[in-house]
Design a protein around this motif. Structure first.
Motif: not given
Length: 76
Positions: A21-47
């Protein structure tokens, strides 16, 4: 939220299996918008994994749309 530019291909297919989960959440800062979306989804599911602690209530705010969830009322 989804990126505004649709795509049919991603450069990282099949690479999510086995990531933490931490690895995927770190994608939130990626400039590639689909990676950032996966990162936000990971953060959301943990919250959303646990119920809110007792005494914390989410306020409604009709004028703020889906951002109302960020308004937290503490009992003190």
């Amino acid at each position: 939220m989804s990126p505004g530019t649709p795509t049919r291909t991603l450069p990282w297919p099949g690479s999510l299996a086995g990531k933490t989960l931490g690895e995927l959440a770190a994608w939130i800062t990626d400039w590639e918008p689909y990676k950032a979306t996966v990162g936000m989804a990971a953060i959301n599911c943990s919250l959303n994994r646990y119920e809110l602690p007792s005494g914390i209530t989410l306020l409604t705010a009709a004028d703020r749309g889906n951002l109302a969830v960020l308004n937290i009322s503490y009992p003190y």
